[in-house]
Design a protein around this motif. Structure first.
Motif, mmCIF file in Angstrom:
data_model
loop_
_atom_site.group_PDB
_atom_site.id
_atom_site.type_symbol
_atom_site.label_atom_id
_atom_site.label_comp_id
_atom_site.label_asym_id
_atom_site.label_seq_id
_atom_site.Cartn_x
_atom_site.Cartn_y
_atom_site.Cartn_z
ATOM 1 N N GLN A 30 -43.999 -65.592 -41.515
ATOM 2 C CA GLN A 30 -42.784 -65.829 -40.741
ATOM 3 C C GLN A 30 -42.916 -65.491 -39.265
ATOM 4 N N VAL A 31 -43.709 -64.464 -38.941
ATOM 5 C CA VAL A 31 -43.824 -64.020 -37.545
ATOM 6 C C VAL A 31 -45.273 -63.689 -37.225
ATOM 7 N N PRO A 32 -45.651 -63.712 -35.939
ATOM 8 C CA PRO A 32 -47.004 -63.308 -35.551
ATOM 9 C C PRO A 32 -47.233 -61.826 -35.843
ATOM 10 N N PHE A 33 -48.496 -61.442 -35.950
ATOM 11 C CA PHE A 33 -48.823 -60.053 -36.257
ATOM 12 C C PHE A 33 -48.278 -59.100 -35.203
ATOM 13 N N ALA A 34 -48.223 -59.541 -33.954
ATOM 14 C CA ALA A 34 -47.719 -58.685 -32.874
ATOM 15 C C ALA A 34 -46.277 -58.267 -33.114
ATOM 16 N N GLU A 35 -45.518 -59.067 -33.871
ATOM 17 C CA GLU A 35 -44.118 -58.755 -34.145
ATOM 18 C C GLU A 35 -43.917 -57.985 -35.449
ATOM 19 N N VAL A 36 -44.999 -57.774 -36.169
ATOM 20 C CA VAL A 36 -44.916 -57.009 -37.415
ATOM 21 C C VAL A 36 -44.950 -55.520 -37.079
ATOM 22 N N THR A 37 -44.080 -54.761 -37.712
ATOM 23 C CA THR A 37 -44.075 -53.307 -37.551
ATOM 24 C C THR A 37 -44.196 -52.661 -38.924
ATOM 25 N N VAL A 38 -44.588 -51.403 -38.919
ATOM 26 C CA VAL A 38 -44.670 -50.658 -40.174
ATOM 27 C C VAL A 38 -43.295 -50.597 -40.835
ATOM 28 N N ALA A 39 -42.254 -50.435 -40.025
ATOM 29 C CA ALA A 39 -40.896 -50.374 -40.570
ATOM 30 C C ALA A 39 -40.508 -51.675 -41.267
ATOM 31 N N LYS A 40 -40.884 -52.814 -40.667
ATOM 32 C CA LYS A 40 -40.571 -54.104 -41.285
ATOM 33 C C LYS A 40 -41.317 -54.279 -42.604
ATOM 34 N N VAL A 41 -42.574 -53.854 -42.652
ATOM 35 C CA VAL A 41 -43.336 -53.937 -43.897
ATOM 36 C C VAL A 41 -42.699 -53.056 -44.965
ATOM 37 N N ALA A 42 -42.287 -51.858 -44.569
ATOM 38 C CA ALA A 42 -41.657 -50.937 -45.520
ATOM 39 C C ALA A 42 -40.370 -51.533 -46.091
ATOM 40 N N THR A 43 -39.569 -52.127 -45.221
ATOM 41 C CA THR A 43 -38.313 -52.736 -45.671
ATOM 42 C C THR A 43 -38.588 -53.885 -46.640
ATOM 43 N N ALA A 44 -39.559 -54.735 -46.289
ATOM 44 C CA ALA A 44 -39.887 -55.881 -47.141
ATOM 45 C C ALA A 44 -40.428 -55.443 -48.499
ATOM 46 N N ALA A 45 -41.147 -54.317 -48.511
ATOM 47 C CA ALA A 45 -41.733 -53.824 -49.763
ATOM 48 C C ALA A 45 -40.774 -52.934 -50.541
ATOM 49 N N GLY A 46 -39.668 -52.549 -49.901
ATOM 50 C CA GLY A 46 -38.711 -51.684 -50.566
ATOM 51 C C GLY A 46 -39.160 -50.242 -50.688
ATOM 52 N N VAL A 47 -39.929 -49.767 -49.694
ATOM 53 C CA VAL A 47 -40.399 -48.381 -49.701
ATOM 54 C C VAL A 47 -40.088 -47.745 -48.349
ATOM 55 N N THR A 48 -40.384 -46.471 -48.216
ATOM 56 C CA THR A 48 -40.200 -45.791 -46.939
ATOM 57 C C THR A 48 -41.448 -45.971 -46.074
ATOM 58 N N THR A 49 -41.292 -45.754 -44.773
ATOM 59 C CA THR A 49 -42.466 -45.828 -43.894
ATOM 60 C C THR A 49 -43.478 -44.749 -44.269
ATOM 61 N N GLY A 50 -42.985 -43.643 -44.782
ATOM 62 C CA GLY A 50 -43.885 -42.579 -45.210
ATOM 63 C C GLY A 50 -44.823 -43.034 -46.313
ATOM 64 N N ALA A 51 -44.336 -43.913 -47.189
ATOM 65 C CA ALA A 51 -45.177 -44.433 -48.270
ATOM 66 C C ALA A 51 -46.344 -45.237 -47.712
ATOM 67 N N ILE A 52 -46.121 -45.883 -46.571
ATOM 68 C CA ILE A 52 -47.203 -46.628 -45.934
ATOM 69 C C ILE A 52 -48.182 -45.677 -45.270
ATOM 70 N N TYR A 53 -47.660 -44.723 -44.507
ATOM 71 C CA TYR A 53 -48.542 -43.821 -43.761
ATOM 72 C C TYR A 53 -49.333 -42.887 -44.672
ATOM 73 N N ARG A 54 -48.896 -42.719 -45.898
ATOM 74 C CA ARG A 54 -49.704 -41.934 -46.840
ATOM 75 C C ARG A 54 -50.950 -42.696 -47.274
ATOM 76 N N ARG A 55 -50.940 -44.014 -47.072
ATOM 77 C CA ARG A 55 -52.052 -44.845 -47.506
ATOM 78 C C ARG A 55 -52.826 -45.474 -46.352
ATOM 79 N N PHE A 56 -52.121 -45.810 -45.277
ATOM 80 C CA PHE A 56 -52.725 -46.491 -44.136
ATOM 81 C C PHE A 56 -52.298 -45.804 -42.842
ATOM 82 N N GLU A 57 -53.237 -45.624 -41.938
ATOM 83 C CA GLU A 57 -52.907 -44.878 -40.726
ATOM 84 C C GLU A 57 -52.063 -45.673 -39.741
ATOM 85 N N ASP A 58 -52.139 -47.019 -39.798
ATOM 86 C CA ASP A 58 -51.332 -47.850 -38.904
ATOM 87 C C ASP A 58 -51.294 -49.271 -39.454
ATOM 88 N N LYS A 59 -50.636 -50.168 -38.729
ATOM 89 C CA LYS A 59 -50.489 -51.527 -39.250
ATOM 90 C C LYS A 59 -51.813 -52.288 -39.213
#
Length: 214
Positions: A30-59
């Motif tokens: 839907q959008v270029p990678f430059a417009e993707v944020t960790v928060a948007k990924v978390a919302t789309a996946a239905g998890v918290t941003t913390g759940a992402i940062y526990r696994r990946f250091e950044d986008k």
């Protein structure tokens, strides 16, 4: 370079990680990678941003994870599996190679475009390995390959690199690129004539270069 992630040890953790990669791929449609944020990924996946940062250091690490998963699937599916149609002519075999390379690149353009922005030699090696497996499968099926295996493999590998480059340059960049938010079906409808021309030009080039029999 590999994704910076802790290896999941439980089924739930594995499912969460896969959901994150799925969410990233969906956003890239839907959008270029430059417009993707960790928060948007978390919302789309239905998890918290913390759940992402526990696994990946950044986008960027998340993108590497998605692209490497994609390459693992690609490698597993690399063989053309033409054995179900053993009577195909050389020209038809090359047509399959051209069509599948174009369709593959077109379908995965958003993720491939984003990954092209990363300095990731390991991903390049995996992509090259998958392409070579497909090329060797084509080479083994072309008539006259017996006794010339090494030379024919090299020729077909070179041809598939040409197809890959042409598809990448067409679908990932430039005025005819498949833009974020444009589905494969909509792109095909809008670029029908150009797609047909590209397929035929690459096929004719391959037939001439490889001396394919009709």
């Amino acid at each position: 370079m590999r994704a910076t992630a802790r290896k999941p040890r439980q089924d739930r953790a594995v499912k969460t990680e896969q959901a994150l990669l799925d969410a990233l791929e969906a956003l890239l449609e839907q959008v270029p990678f430059a417009e993707v944020t960790v928060a948007k990924v978390a919302t789309a996946a239905g998890v918290t941003t913390g759940a992402i940062y526990r696994r990946f250091e950044d986008k960027e690490a998340l993108l590497r994870g998605a692209f490497q998963r994609f390459l693992e699937r690609t490698r597993a599916d690399a063989a053309l599996r033409l054995s179900e149609a053993p009577d195909l002519s050389d020209r038809d075999i090359l047509r399959v190679a051209v069509d599948r390379t174009i369709d593959f690149t077109l379908a995965n353009a958003p993720l491939m475009r984003a990954a092209s922005q990363l300095d990731d030699p390991r991903s390049f090696e995996l992509l090259q390995t998958a392409r070579n497996l497909a090329a060797d499968d084509v080479a083994a099926r072309l008539s006259g390959a017996a006794g010339e295996d090494a030379e024919r493999q090299g020729q077909v590998r070179f041809f598939l690199r040409i197809i890959t480059a042409a598809a990448r340059d067409t679908f990932l960049a430039g005025p005819a690129a498949r833009a974020p938010g444009v589905s494969v079906e909509a792109y095909r409808a809008a670029q029908r004539r150009q797609l047909a021309t590209l397929r035929e030009q690459l096929l004719e080039m391959g037939c001439a270069y490889l001396g394919a029999r009709p």
